[in-house]
Scaffold this motif. Structure first.
Motif, PDB file in Angstrom:
ATOM      1  N   ALA A 199     -32.972  98.186 -38.444  1.00  0.00           N
ATOM      2  CA  ALA A 199     -34.320  97.166 -38.520  1.00  0.00           C
ATOM      3  C   ALA A 199     -33.483  95.990 -39.146  1.00  0.00           C
ATOM      4  CB  ALA A 199     -35.196  97.710 -39.301  1.00  0.00           C
ATOM      5  N   TRP A 200     -34.181  94.628 -39.062  1.00  0.00           N
ATOM      6  CA  TRP A 200     -33.952  93.477 -39.751  1.00  0.00           C
ATOM      7  C   TRP A 200     -34.995  93.341 -40.822  1.00  0.00           C
ATOM      8  CZ3 TRP A 200     -31.733  93.882 -34.938  1.00  0.00           C
ATOM      9  CH2 TRP A 200     -30.628  93.502 -34.721  1.00  0.00           C
ATOM     10  N   SER A 201     -34.871  92.436 -41.838  1.00  0.00           N
ATOM     11  CA  SER A 201     -35.850  92.215 -42.800  1.00  0.00           C
ATOM     12  C   SER A 201     -35.882  90.861 -42.901  1.00  0.00           C
ATOM     13  CB  SER A 201     -35.642  92.920 -44.009  1.00  0.00           C
ATOM     14  OG  SER A 201     -36.590  92.451 -44.809  1.00  0.00           O
ATOM     15  N   LEU A 202     -37.145  90.302 -43.219  1.00  0.00           N
ATOM     16  CA  LEU A 202     -37.428  88.761 -43.592  1.00  0.00           C
ATOM     17  C   LEU A 202     -36.804  88.728 -44.907  1.00  0.00           C
ATOM     18  CD1 LEU A 202     -40.993  88.046 -41.802  1.00  0.00           C
ATOM     19  CD2 LEU A 202     -38.483  87.525 -41.036  1.00  0.00           C
ATOM     20  N   GLN A 203     -36.688  89.727 -45.608  1.00  0.00           N
ATOM     21  CA  GLN A 203     -36.116  89.502 -47.025  1.00  0.00           C
ATOM     22  C   GLN A 203     -34.602  90.015 -46.590  1.00  0.00           C
ATOM     23  OE1 GLN A 203     -39.322  91.511 -46.686  1.00  0.00           O
ATOM     24  NE2 GLN A 203     -39.993  89.261 -47.018  1.00  0.00           N
ATOM     25  N   HIS A 204     -33.908  88.921 -45.936  1.00  0.00           N
ATOM     26  CA  HIS A 204     -32.736  89.454 -45.443  1.00  0.00           C
ATOM     27  C   HIS A 204     -31.843  89.797 -46.534  1.00  0.00           C
ATOM     28  CE1 HIS A 204     -32.378  85.128 -46.466  1.00  0.00           C
ATOM     29  NE2 HIS A 204     -31.097  85.478 -46.528  1.00  0.00           N
ATOM     30  N   GLY A 205     -31.875  89.323 -47.835  1.00  0.00           N
ATOM     31  CA  GLY A 205     -30.958  89.802 -48.731  1.00  0.00           C
ATOM     32  C   GLY A 205     -30.731  91.175 -49.082  1.00  0.00           C
ATOM     33  N   ARG A 206     -31.716  91.973 -48.404  1.00  0.00           N
ATOM     34  CA  ARG A 206     -31.626  93.500 -48.764  1.00  0.00           C
ATOM     35  C   ARG A 206     -30.169  93.925 -47.935  1.00  0.00           C
ATOM     36  NH1 ARG A 206     -36.931  95.302 -45.849  1.00  0.00           N
ATOM     37  NH2 ARG A 206     -35.756  97.308 -45.973  1.00  0.00           N
ATOM     38  N   PHE A 207     -29.890  93.053 -46.889  1.00  0.00           N
ATOM     39  CA  PHE A 207     -28.600  93.691 -45.945  1.00  0.00           C
ATOM     40  C   PHE A 207     -27.679  92.540 -46.110  1.00  0.00           C
ATOM     41  CE2 PHE A 207     -32.777  95.076 -43.593  1.00  0.00           C
ATOM     42  CZ  PHE A 207     -32.565  96.477 -44.320  1.00  0.00           C
ATOM     43  N   CYS A 208     -27.627  91.555 -46.823  1.00  0.00           N
ATOM     44  CA  CYS A 208     -26.795  90.498 -46.902  1.00  0.00           C
ATOM     45  C   CYS A 208     -25.200  91.100 -47.267  1.00  0.00           C
ATOM     46  CB  CYS A 208     -27.280  89.502 -47.620  1.00  0.00           C
ATOM     47  SG  CYS A 208     -26.086  87.942 -47.643  1.00  0.00           S
ATOM     48  N   PRO A 209     -24.337  90.823 -46.347  1.00  0.00           N
ATOM     49  CA  PRO A 209     -23.136  91.204 -46.846  1.00  0.00           C
ATOM     50  C   PRO A 209     -22.724  90.729 -47.993  1.00  0.00           C
ATOM     51  CG  PRO A 209     -23.037  90.516 -44.359  1.00  0.00           C
ATOM     52  CD  PRO A 209     -24.242  90.001 -44.978  1.00  0.00           C
ATOM     53  N   GLY A 210     -23.119  89.475 -48.466  1.00  0.00           N
ATOM     54  CA  GLY A 210     -22.510  88.856 -49.602  1.00  0.00           C
ATOM     55  C   GLY A 210     -23.151  89.341 -50.814  1.00  0.00           C
ATOM     56  N   ARG A 211     -24.458  89.953 -50.666  1.00  0.00           N
ATOM     57  CA  ARG A 211     -25.464  90.422 -51.773  1.00  0.00           C
ATOM     58  C   ARG A 211     -25.419  89.613 -52.985  1.00  0.00           C
ATOM     59  NH1 ARG A 211     -27.919  95.102 -50.122  1.00  0.00           N
ATOM     60  NH2 ARG A 211     -26.465  96.348 -48.641  1.00  0.00           N
ATOM     61  N   GLN A 212     -24.570  89.833 -53.782  1.00  0.00           N
ATOM     62  CA  GLN A 212     -24.584  88.660 -55.036  1.00  0.00           C
ATOM     63  C   GLN A 212     -24.267  87.272 -54.512  1.00  0.00           C
ATOM     64  OE1 GLN A 212     -26.230  89.700 -57.771  1.00  0.00           O
ATOM     65  NE2 GLN A 212     -26.584  91.733 -57.311  1.00  0.00           N
ATOM     66  N   GLY A 213     -24.896  86.527 -54.762  1.00  0.00           N
ATOM     67  CA  GLY A 213     -24.638  85.251 -54.350  1.00  0.00           C
ATOM     68  C   GLY A 213     -24.760  85.024 -52.721  1.00  0.00           C
ATOM     69  N   GLY A 214     -25.262  85.688 -52.117  1.00  0.00           N
ATOM     70  CA  GLY A 214     -25.350  85.748 -50.953  1.00  0.00           C
ATOM     71  C   GLY A 214     -26.392  84.457 -49.947  1.00  0.00           C
ATOM     72  N   CYS A 215     -26.662  84.747 -48.779  1.00  0.00           N
ATOM     73  CA  CYS A 215     -27.630  83.685 -48.578  1.00  0.00           C
ATOM     74  C   CYS A 215     -29.157  83.665 -49.308  1.00  0.00           C
ATOM     75  CB  CYS A 215     -27.985  83.978 -46.960  1.00  0.00           C
ATOM     76  SG  CYS A 215     -26.538  84.539 -46.290  1.00  0.00           S
TER      77      CYS A 215
END
Length: 593
Positions: free
Chosen positions: A250-266
């Motif tokens: 799945a994808w999420s509109l709260q994309h930070g949950r899966f952002c590779p950058g995590r801290q300081g990501g998108c």
């Protein structure tokens, strides 16, 4: 009444116990019960072998026959299951679905696992026909100067972009083909039967409506207007989406949950809560670029496969794909939005692959839309049977049209009934401008939605309502320096692309430059579109970066995602005021004979 097992009340002589005829494990042997008199004779002793012979004579043959019959039945069943599907054609029941399909089962593995980890937005080698290798890695800029006609000041048939000719069937309409046995809306310039192509009922097309999409790479058709910059921007958006998929698919509109950058990501998280909507929005751009779960050597095959499997798992028995009641106590706040997006995904994936594991869920999803329609207004809104609003109506019409393009059955009444809703929200001198709800003011975004619905329902290119709406859209051109509205840009781009005329040329040049120039060029957000920068998007705070990226990529895929509805043989029609029309010529007086 005495029971059969009760002892007799009177016994004047020997009583014969009846031989049991039951088929059971107890061996019944005829015996003579001794009378109560002391001189009764004892039964003759029977050897074990004789007992077996008597049992087989009385009951054993039944067991033997049953065993033989069952053995023969099992052999026949095994033969049917193993060999018959490969010998005789089996009809596909597309209204049934089971567990999530294992899309890759039995398929040969790709020779090389593609890699997009090192993709940079700079200058990938766009002349590759296969995007699974060099086009998704950092490479040298292509040698030779590409031919652009983007700077030409006048209208160009190719749309002010690369000189690509239309590749694909030469029939009009959205697909422009009739699927045997499937009823649909026809009409001049409408879907299914384009202007001058026939008179049969049209239903959009059996896969052929998707024929312009690239077949696994940049090689492919298009209606002109695409440039190397737009292709590069599309790839950048696809890579960003692929990197922000969750482990479940799945994808999420709260994309930070899966952002590779995590801290300081998108940045740019959306506020709307719906993983099903986010997954649908993320999958559509891959399908728009011709990528499916069956595309060989695709760098995105794994992501598409997992996303489709996750989406189908969410489907309720009634066909609803919107996770109602899941993920939170109140469920989806606006389930019909999500359901329409997910239905478009399944219809496109089925239309491009003919995979019955997707066709079944897609058919059920279409039935849900038909049943959720309000019978009085002909519209849809947030929940089934709501009276309607123009925004939700537009997504449902697009879903039904996608189903027709894929060759799935659609109730033509469900596709014609939205005219009642559009009439209730139409304004303007020729009813070509549209409002969100009745008795409200028109807006560019709702006018674009209403215009596309009219086009899909068979209005001719010279229809007065269409021409009035078209002129209105051209007074609201994209401008990245003002408040952005990718929702409006997406719908208006689809509407104007159907004309392929001077207005399309003007809109296209501004639209693609605006989107290419506002794409994030570096960092974790490379390839995406920021909902806050360079200016706020009207709905960006709700949908977030994923929503912005999805609709931006879909807008830049317009050149090959759908075939244009109208093919104009000469100057395009223009809207004329009644006072400008020349009066009919008077008949000359007859000369005397």
């Amino acid at each position: 009444m005495a029971s059969l097992i009760d002892p007799p009340t009177e016994a004047s002589g020997p009583v014969e116990i009846p031989v049991s005829t039951a088929r059971g494990p107890t061996m019944a042997v005829t015996a003579v019960a001794a009378a109560p008199c002391s001189g009764a004779a004892l039964p003759e002793a029977i050897s074990p072998l004789e007992r077996v012979k008597r049992w087989f004579r009385d009951e054993g043959y039944w067991y033997a026959t049953s065993a033989v019959v069952h053995a023969i039945g099992f052999v026949i069943l095994a033969f049917v299951v193993t060999f018959l599907p490969h010998v005789l054609p089996v009809g596909q029941n597309l209204s049934q679905t089971g567990e999530s399909p294992a899309f890759d089962a039995g398929e040969p593995q790709d020779k090389q696992a593609p890699d997009f980890a090192n993709f940079e937005l700079g200058n990938p080698q766009l002349n590759q026909g296969d995007i699974s290798t060099e086009a998704l890695r950092e490479v040298q800029a292509p040698t030779g100067k590409p031919v652009y006609i983007d700077a030409s000041p006048e209208y160009e048939p190719a749309g002010g972009g690369m000189s690509t000719g239309l590749v694909g069937p030469e029939l009009g309409g959205l697909g422009g083909f009739t699927v045997p046995g499937v009823a649909g809306i026809a009409g001049k310039g409408g879907v299914g039967v384009g202007e001058g192509t026939g008179t049969l009922p049209g239903s959009g097309g059996d896969r052929l409506g998707f024929s312009l999409r690239p077949k696994g790479g940049f090689a492919g058709g298009g209606t002109g207007g695409r440039t190397f910059a737009t292709d590069r921007a599309v790839l950048g958006g696809l890579v960003w989406l692929a990197k922000h998929q969750g482990p479940s698919g799945a994808w999420s509109l709260q994309h930070g949950r899966f952002c590779p950058g995590r801290q300081g990501g998108c940045s740019g998280q959306g506020t709307y809560q719906s993983d099903a909507a986010a997954t649908s929005l993320a999958l559509l751009p891959f399908l728009g670029f011709g990528q499916t779960h069956q595309t060989r050597n695709s760098p995105f095959k794994k992501e598409i496969t997992k996303g489709l499997a996750w989406l189908i798992k969410q489907q309720a028995p009634d066909g609803n794909l919107a996770q109602m009641g899941r993920g939170s106590e109140r469920g989806e706040p606006k389930p019909m939005y999500t359901h329409a997006l997910a239905t478009i995904v399944l219809c496109e994936a089925y239309g491009m692959t003919r995979d019955p594991k997707i066709g079944g869920p897609a058919s059920k999803a279409v039935r849900f839309i038909e049943l959720a329609q309000n019978e009085v207004t002909g519209g849809w809104r947030y929940r089934p049977k709501d009276p309607g609003d123009t925004s939700v109506v537009g997504w449902q019409v697009m879903a039904l049209k996608s189903a027709q393009m894929a060759g799935l059955g659609v109730n033509s009444i469900s596709l014609e009934s939205p005219r009642r809703w559009l009439s209730s929200v139409a304004v303007g001198r020729r009813q070509g401008l549209f409002c969100y709800m009745p008795y409200q003011r028109e807006s560019p975004s709702m006018t674009a939605v209403g215009q596309l619905c009219l086009q899909y329902m068979g209005s001719a290119p010279d229809d007065a309502a269409l021409l009035e709406g078209k002129e209105y859209l051209m007074t609201n051109l994209p401008d990245g320096n003002l408040q952005r509205d990718i929702y409006y840009w997406y719908y208006a781009t689809l509407v104007l692309h159907n004309y392929l005329d001077q207005d399309w040329d003007k809109w296209n040049r501004i639209m693609r430059r605006t989107l290419v120039n506002t794409q994030v060029p570096e960092g974790c957000g490379t390839g995406s579109w920021d909902p806050d920068q360079p200016t706020l998007d009207r709905w960006g705070s709700q949908g977030g970066r994923l929503y912005m990226t999805s609709l931006s990529v879909l807008t830049l895929e317009v050149y090959y995602r759908y075939m244009p509805l109208f093919r104009l043989n000469g100057p395009p029609p223009t809207l004329q005021s009644p006072e400008k029309k020349s009066p009919p010529a008077e008949a000359a007086p007859a000369k005397p004979s």
